[in-house]
Write a protein that holds these residues in place. Structure first.
Motif, PDB file in Angstrom:
ATOM      1  N   THR A   1      -0.920  30.886 -45.563  1.00 42.66           N
ATOM      2  CA  THR A   1      -1.196  29.612 -44.895  1.00 42.66           C
ATOM      3  C   THR A   1      -0.013  28.669 -45.123  1.00 42.66           C
ATOM      4  OG1 THR A   1      -3.536  29.935 -45.384  1.00 42.66           O
ATOM      5  CG2 THR A   1      -2.879  27.727 -44.692  1.00 42.66           C
ATOM      6  N   HIS A   2       0.455  28.071 -44.049  1.00 35.24           N
ATOM      7  CA  HIS A   2       1.563  27.120 -44.169  1.00 35.24           C
ATOM      8  C   HIS A   2       1.087  25.706 -43.886  1.00 35.24           C
ATOM      9  CE1 HIS A   2       4.910  29.920 -44.725  1.00 35.24           C
ATOM     10  NE2 HIS A   2       4.192  30.751 -43.984  1.00 35.24           N
ATOM     11  N   PHE A   3       1.453  24.783 -44.790  1.00 33.93           N
ATOM     12  CA  PHE A   3       1.133  23.369 -44.578  1.00 33.93           C
ATOM     13  C   PHE A   3       2.411  22.690 -44.073  1.00 33.93           C
ATOM     14  CE2 PHE A   3      -1.748  24.876 -47.957  1.00 33.93           C
ATOM     15  CZ  PHE A   3      -2.944  24.703 -47.282  1.00 33.93           C
ATOM     16  N   ASP A   4       2.728  22.990 -42.821  1.00 32.55           N
ATOM     17  CA  ASP A   4       4.011  22.552 -42.268  1.00 32.55           C
ATOM     18  C   ASP A   4       3.946  21.196 -41.585  1.00 32.55           C
ATOM     19  OD1 ASP A   4       2.334  23.650 -40.423  1.00 32.55           O
ATOM     20  OD2 ASP A   4       3.863  24.792 -39.353  1.00 32.55           O
ATOM     21  N   GLY A   5       3.354  20.240 -42.237  1.00 34.63           N
ATOM     22  CA  GLY A   5       3.229  18.864 -41.740  1.00 34.63           C
ATOM     23  C   GLY A   5       2.223  18.140 -42.618  1.00 34.63           C
ATOM     24  N   ALA A   6       2.266  16.805 -42.607  1.00 35.96           N
ATOM     25  CA  ALA A   6       1.396  16.019 -43.494  1.00 35.96           C
ATOM     26  C   ALA A   6      -0.079  16.378 -43.357  1.00 35.96           C
ATOM     27  CB  ALA A   6       1.604  14.541 -43.219  1.00 35.96           C
TER      28      ALA A   6
ATOM     29  N   ILE B   1      -1.342   4.720 -37.432  1.00 33.78           N
ATOM     30  CA  ILE B   1       0.122   4.594 -37.286  1.00 33.78           C
ATOM     31  C   ILE B   1       0.823   5.277 -38.472  1.00 33.78           C
ATOM     32  CG2 ILE B   1       2.045   2.924 -37.261  1.00 33.78           C
ATOM     33  CD1 ILE B   1      -0.017   1.006 -35.800  1.00 33.78           C
ATOM     34  N   SER B   2       0.326   5.017 -39.680  1.00 34.91           N
ATOM     35  CA  SER B   2       0.950   5.589 -40.885  1.00 34.91           C
ATOM     36  C   SER B   2       0.836   7.114 -40.885  1.00 34.91           C
ATOM     37  CB  SER B   2       0.290   5.039 -42.146  1.00 34.91           C
ATOM     38  OG  SER B   2       0.291   3.652 -42.122  1.00 34.91           O
ATOM     39  N   LEU B   3      -0.317   7.601 -40.453  1.00 30.01           N
ATOM     40  CA  LEU B   3      -0.545   9.049 -40.444  1.00 30.01           C
ATOM     41  C   LEU B   3       0.419   9.743 -39.473  1.00 30.01           C
ATOM     42  CD1 LEU B   3      -2.541  10.847 -41.985  1.00 30.01           C
ATOM     43  CD2 LEU B   3      -3.982  10.868 -39.967  1.00 30.01           C
ATOM     44  N   ILE B   4       0.585   9.144 -38.302  1.00 32.46           N
ATOM     45  CA  ILE B   4       1.517   9.713 -37.311  1.00 32.46           C
ATOM     46  C   ILE B   4       2.950   9.664 -37.864  1.00 32.46           C
ATOM     47  CG2 ILE B   4       2.501   9.413 -34.983  1.00 32.46           C
ATOM     48  CD1 ILE B   4      -0.340   8.321 -34.158  1.00 32.46           C
ATOM     49  N   ALA B   5       3.314   8.531 -38.479  1.00 30.70           N
ATOM     50  CA  ALA B   5       4.665   8.384 -39.046  1.00 30.70           C
ATOM     51  C   ALA B   5       4.899   9.426 -40.148  1.00 30.70           C
ATOM     52  CB  ALA B   5       4.834   6.972 -39.600  1.00 30.70           C
ATOM     53  N   ALA B   6       3.901   9.599 -41.026  1.00 28.41           N
ATOM     54  CA  ALA B   6       4.032  10.570 -42.125  1.00 28.41           C
ATOM     55  C   ALA B   6       4.146  11.996 -41.584  1.00 28.41           C
ATOM     56  CB  ALA B   6       2.826  10.456 -43.062  1.00 28.41           C
TER      57      ALA B   6
ATOM     58  N   SER C   1       7.411  14.187 -42.263  1.00 31.93           N
ATOM     59  CA  SER C   1       7.241  15.448 -43.005  1.00 31.93           C
ATOM     60  C   SER C   1       7.735  16.640 -42.189  1.00 31.93           C
ATOM     61  CB  SER C   1       5.780  15.650 -43.415  1.00 31.93           C
ATOM     62  OG  SER C   1       4.963  15.787 -42.275  1.00 31.93           O
ATOM     63  N   LYS C   2       7.484  16.610 -40.897  1.00 33.53           N
ATOM     64  CA  LYS C   2       7.952  17.692 -40.009  1.00 33.53           C
ATOM     65  C   LYS C   2       9.481  17.777 -40.048  1.00 33.53           C
ATOM     66  CE  LYS C   2       4.523  19.627 -37.511  1.00 33.53           C
ATOM     67  NZ  LYS C   2       4.327  21.067 -37.503  1.00 33.53           N
TER      68      LYS C   2
ATOM     69  N   TYR D   1      11.622  20.747 -41.726  1.00 29.64           N
ATOM     70  CA  TYR D   1      12.510  21.506 -40.843  1.00 29.64           C
ATOM     71  C   TYR D   1      13.902  21.620 -41.458  1.00 29.64           C
ATOM     72  CZ  TYR D   1      15.113  22.948 -36.714  1.00 29.64           C
ATOM     73  OH  TYR D   1      15.926  23.630 -35.846  1.00 29.64           O
ATOM     74  N   TYR D   2      14.414  20.505 -42.004  1.00 29.79           N
ATOM     75  CA  TYR D   2      15.776  20.519 -42.522  1.00 29.79           C
ATOM     76  C   TYR D   2      15.885  21.092 -43.940  1.00 29.79           C
ATOM     77  CZ  TYR D   2      17.557  18.105 -38.463  1.00 29.79           C
ATOM     78  OH  TYR D   2      17.921  17.801 -37.175  1.00 29.79           O
ATOM     79  N   THR D   3      14.780  21.157 -44.662  1.00 30.89           N
ATOM     80  CA  THR D   3      14.862  21.678 -46.037  1.00 30.89           C
ATOM     81  C   THR D   3      14.425  23.135 -46.149  1.00 30.89           C
ATOM     82  OG1 THR D   3      12.680  20.734 -46.472  1.00 30.89           O
ATOM     83  CG2 THR D   3      14.594  19.452 -47.222  1.00 30.89           C
TER      84      THR D   3
END
Lengths: 182, 99
Positions: A37-42, A164-169, A173-174, A178-180
């Motif tokens: 299982t991947h948690f690839d986003g907040a 708004i905060s949830l979308i921003a997070a 995180s995406k 992606y870059y790490t």
């Protein structure tokens, strides 16, 4: 009982919830490693369908990066919009603790679902998707209450700030994931 | 017979304006003092809120100690205190509208 399920932060916050939350995140990462299982986003959780092998640290890094993004965004929002003297440890602790429904989600992924063709969805797959969705909604409800208690923001303002905060997070995180990790 | 617990009313049941004290009496000699006296700000709080203030003072203003005593988290107790501050400030504005 309902309070413990949806708003345990009335009773637990700060360092205590941070320690419990980190243990939960680590345990979830261990389960996720075996259930792929991947948690690839907040607030993302995906079952890996490819045969690509990821190192174990990927499964640990993903939820911790997700949690860090959530904490950062919600702490800044709290500092800007709350009239109370909010503490970083409360946001960090409650948001770590709020991730515990994802442990169940990682467990469910041992059973599947293995959907490769949208026209061939079995009843079991459908049931598992709905259960998974339930755990996601539960986690979001926990995070909303974590924000409300930690930042002391209520009413319509808390709902809009949370969305708004949830979308921003999620976006941050995406990008970081992606870059790490990729 | 069950003892009825009476609570001090703060607002007029008819027009919702803040109430004043117009009479005080001595139980021992039955002397009655009449006049128009403002209720102190703390007396305008509910029983639960007043208990919170007492607990706050007894714990030397430590929210951590209060959280332990009440079995609640630190931010929950801080939020209760913030609510109380807001209520006191609102009462102050109602009682002193010219300020």
């Amino acid at each position: 009982m309902t309070t413990w399920l949806f708003n345990p932060f009335t009773y637990i916050a700060g360092l205590k919830s941070l320690v419990i939350g980190w243990i939960i995140i680590l345990a979830t990462a261990c389960i996720a490693y075996y259930s792929h299982t991947h948690f690839d986003g907040a607030i993302d959780a995906h079952l890996q369908l490819s045969n690509k092998v990821y190192p174990a640290w990927h499964y640990v890094a993903e939820p911790f990066i997700d949690w860090s993004c959530l904490v950062l965004v919600f702490f800044i929002m709290g500092k800007v919009f709350s009239a109370s003297a909010i503490r970083f440890i409360d946001i960090a602790g409650t948001f770590a603790f709020a991730r515990w429904p994802f442990a169940f989600l990682a467990l469910i992924n041992f059973l599947g679902p293995h959907i490769k063709d949208l026209t061939r969805i079995s009843p079991l797959d459908l049931l598992l998707i709905f259960i998974s969705l339930g755990f996601c909604i539960w986690m979001i409800a926990l995070m909303y209450n974590a924000f409300k208690v930690s930042a002391n923001i209520r009413g319509q303002k808390s709902v809009w700030l949370f969305i708004i905060s949830l979308i921003a997070a999620e976006v941050i995180s995406k990008i970081i994931l992606y870059y790490t990790l990729h | 017979m069950k003892q009825l617990k009476k609570s001090l009313p703060h607002v007029c049941p008819s027009c919702q304006s803040p109430l004043k004290v117009t009479s005080l009496s001595c139980d021992a000699c039955e002397t009655v003092v009449s006049g128009s006296f403002e209720l102190p700000l703390l007396a305008r709080l509910s029983g639960e809120e007043l208990q919170f203030v007492l607990d706050f003072v007894k714990s030397s203003g430590s929210l951590k100690v209060m959280a332990q005593q009440l079995g609640l988290s630190y931010p929950t107790v801080r939020n209760l205190l913030d609510d109380l501050i807001q209520k006191i400030e609102t009462n102050e504005r109602i009682l002193k509208p010219d300020k």
